[in-house]
Scaffold this active site. Structure first.
Site, PDB file in Angstrom:
ATOM      1  N   GLY A  58       0.831  -1.196   0.000  1.00  0.00           N
ATOM      2  CA  GLY A  58       0.000   0.000   0.000  1.00  0.00           C
ATOM      3  C   GLY A  58       0.862   1.240   0.000  1.00  0.00           C
ATOM      4  CB  CYS A  85       5.376  -3.893   0.341  1.00  0.00           C
ATOM      5  SG  CYS A  85       6.155  -2.268   0.137  1.00  0.00           S
ATOM      6  CE1 TYR A  86       0.858   0.992   5.725  1.00  0.00           C
ATOM      7  CE2 TYR A  86      -0.686  -0.839   5.594  1.00  0.00           C
ATOM      8  CZ  TYR A  86      -0.316   0.373   6.140  1.00  0.00           C
ATOM      9  OH  TYR A  86      -1.093   0.968   7.095  1.00  0.00           O
ATOM     10  CG  HIS A 175       5.820  -5.149  -4.455  1.00  0.00           C
ATOM     11  ND1 HIS A 175       4.523  -5.033  -4.020  1.00  0.00           N
ATOM     12  CD2 HIS A 175       6.486  -4.059  -3.987  1.00  0.00           C
ATOM     13  CE1 HIS A 175       4.398  -3.911  -3.318  1.00  0.00           C
ATOM     14  NE2 HIS A 175       5.577  -3.306  -3.282  1.00  0.00           N
ATOM     15  CD  GLU A 177       2.833  -7.834  -5.593  1.00  0.00           C
ATOM     16  OE1 GLU A 177       2.552  -6.674  -5.253  1.00  0.00           O
ATOM     17  OE2 GLU A 177       3.565  -8.581  -4.915  1.00  0.00           O
ATOM     18  CG  ASP A 233     -13.713  -6.735 -21.623  1.00  0.00           C
ATOM     19  OD1 ASP A 233     -13.041  -7.786 -21.635  1.00  0.00           O
ATOM     20  OD2 ASP A 233     -13.207  -5.602 -21.657  1.00  0.00           O
ATOM     21  CE  LYS A 379      -9.553  -7.205 -22.337  1.00  0.00           C
ATOM     22  NZ  LYS A 379     -10.876  -6.800 -22.853  1.00  0.00           N
TER      23      LYS A 379
END
Length: 523
Positions: A58, A85-86, A175, A177, A233, A379
């Protein structure tokens, strides 16, 4: 809350722009993830029967007034917790550690030295690269019962773990991710499999079934109107709703005058024949172009288009109601990148980047309740869902098209002659990309009409005509993207055809900007 699997990993989102990437990595690994607000009550978390919990990063500092936090009894759940992280800093502080401003802010790639290659770092090289983005660091670990398992040259406690087996906590300052951390996926999989004991059996088919159940509960016996654009979509959203509540869906295709060439007949033929659903086609070109006359600001374009869409849908709802159907819901194919780029993260702290007509441009007095069954998906996940639902490849793999259509690809004021020029350019571009077998190898390819004119020479005469930019990107999630390396000979063929076949264009340029710092669309 209906969950599609018994291997659940809740992610408390503290406002990170990449929180959904964590959820995506977990899903790809075969466990079910869901984003929750950081203040989710402990009882709610217990009801989920989680295998583990992840605390996202964050933008805040843990000492800032109003900084997001979570229930301090989180560790009483008794399942492994991973702080990123945060999330690491907050959890470490809750356990008794101290958080200090770093002597040097660490942003970008860093070299990680792993002290213990077991557990979280099992099978990870002892020295590897990670992506950092922080200004604070965890200190005084012994007071919190933590020990260091990895470090970088500027962050001595880049990864920590609890020494108390009854309180299994792991924290990483970097991070895992993001793709900039090469072994990040492996680290997250280690957390899921080695630490949480997940088996990796969750699939998109489970998500589809759960989404259908949610739609049935939300809609009940009422009717849904879906804005069908022909893109992947809205197509997947329509197919999912039709599967959930057959006979309770009316799809509306609006010819805004902002569509690609031959879009209307393609949509009419494809969806009436394939879906066998109630499809209404509305010709509203004059109204949309009237709304956009004299408007150059891209956000105002989106806002006006959003308002006009709602007017059209309200009118269609009246027609549907006159037929004895109670149309209370408006369905949209909103995706997660739309949500967070419009400043609507779960944690409520992400920055607004742009307004989409299907997220941030809707009027407050809208007569419908929104139903957005894809708003938690990226997506590529939507495409997987489309395959599960049995949609044809030509729909599933179609490149994205913005909700405001060509209005945000004609830079400056929008007018029909400009739109006609852009339509011809776009058709030539896509024809050549398909002919070169690059359509499935690129994520999005389109033309942009620039609000400038350039000097040229055609035959023996001087011209002063429009400039067209070509944009082609490659991406996995549309949160970040790199410009596609289209071979020069193909770019030359595209340029030659556009200049020779489209009257009013004498120059073609190629956009080599990545996202970030640029966005994929120009407006």
């Amino acid at each position: 809350m209906h969950l599609p699997h018994d291997e659940v990993i809740p992610i408390l989102d503290f406002g990170s722009q990449t929180a959904q990437l964590i959820a995506r990595r977990v899903r790809e690994a075969g466990a079910f993830s869901l984003l929750l607000p950081p203040d989710t009550p402990l009882d709610v978390l217990r009801e989920l029967r989680p295998r583990g919990v992840i605390l996202s990063g964050g933008p805040a500092s843990v000492y800032e007034p109003g900084a997001p936090t979570c229930d301090p009894r989180l560790f009483e759940i008794g399942v492994p917790i991973l702080g990123i992280c945060y999330g690491m800093q907050l959890a470490a502080r809750m356990l008794g550690a101290r958080i200090d401003p770093a002597a040097r802010r660490e942003f970008g790639r860093a070299s990680l030295d792993i002290a213990d290659q077991s557990g979280l770092f099992g099978s990870i090289p002892q020295k590897t690269t990670v992506w950092m983005s922080h200004g604070d660091q965890v200190q005084a670990l012994e007071k919190a019962g933590l020990e260091t398992v990895a470090s970088t040259p500027t962050c001595p406690h880049a990864a920590v773990r609890s020494t108390d087996p009854s309180r299994p906590f792991y924290g990483v300052q970097f991070h895992p991710e993001v793709t900039h951390t090469p072994h990040g996926v492996d680290i997250l999989q280690n957390f899921l499999y080695r630490i949480c004991g997940c088996k990796g059996t969750w699939r998109m088919a489970d998500y589809a079934e759960t989404a259908c159940q949610r739609i049935r509960e939300q809609v009940g016996r009422d009717h849904v109107i879906c804005g069908l654009s022909g893109g992947v979509d809205s197509s997947v959203a329509a197919a999912l709703i039709h599967k959930a509540i057959p006979g309770q869906l009316t799809c509306v295709f609006v010819d805004t005058g902002l569509l690609r060439k031959n879009e209307r007949p393609l949509v009419e033929t494809t969806f009436r024949d394939h879906f066998h659903i109630d499809l209404r086609v509305v010709d509203a070109e004059a109204q949309f172009l009237g709304d956009l006359a004299g408007i150059t600001d891209p956000q105002e374009k989106r806002r006006r288009i959003g308002h006009r869409f709602i007017d059209v849908f309200n009118d269609q709802a009246a027609h549907v109601a006159a037929e004895g159907k109670n149309a209370k819901f408006l369905a949209q194919g909103t995706l997660y990148p739309d949500v967070i780029e419009s400043g609507h993260s779960v944690g409520g702290k992400s920055a607004g980047i742009k307004l989409h007509h299907n997220v941030g441009g809707l009027p407050k007095d809208m007569a419908f309740s929104l139903i957005e069954p894809l708003r938690d998906l990226f997506k590529d996940e939507v495409r997987k869902l489309g395959e599960v639902l049995g949609l044809p490849d030509q729909i599933i793999w179609r490149h994205p098209f913005p909700g405001p259509g060509l209005a945000v690809r004609v830079l400056g004021e929008v007018a029909k002659p400009k739109l006609d020029i852009l339509r011809e350019c776009d058709e030539i571009l896509l024809e050549e990309i398909v002919a070169a077998d690059l359509y499935r190898k690129t994520s999005q390819v389109f033309a942009v009409l620039l609000p400038v004119q350039s000097v040229g020479v055609m035959g023996d005469g001087r011209t002063y005509e429009s400039v067209v930019a070509i944009r082609a990107v490659e991406t996995q999630d549309f949160m970040t993207a790199d410009w596609a390396r289209i071979p020069f000979n193909i770019l030359a063929q595209i340029s030659n055809r556009i200049i020779n076949e489209v009257r009013g264009v004498n120059r073609v340029v190629y956009d080599i900007s990545s996202k970030p710092p640029a966005t994929i669309e120009w407006e």
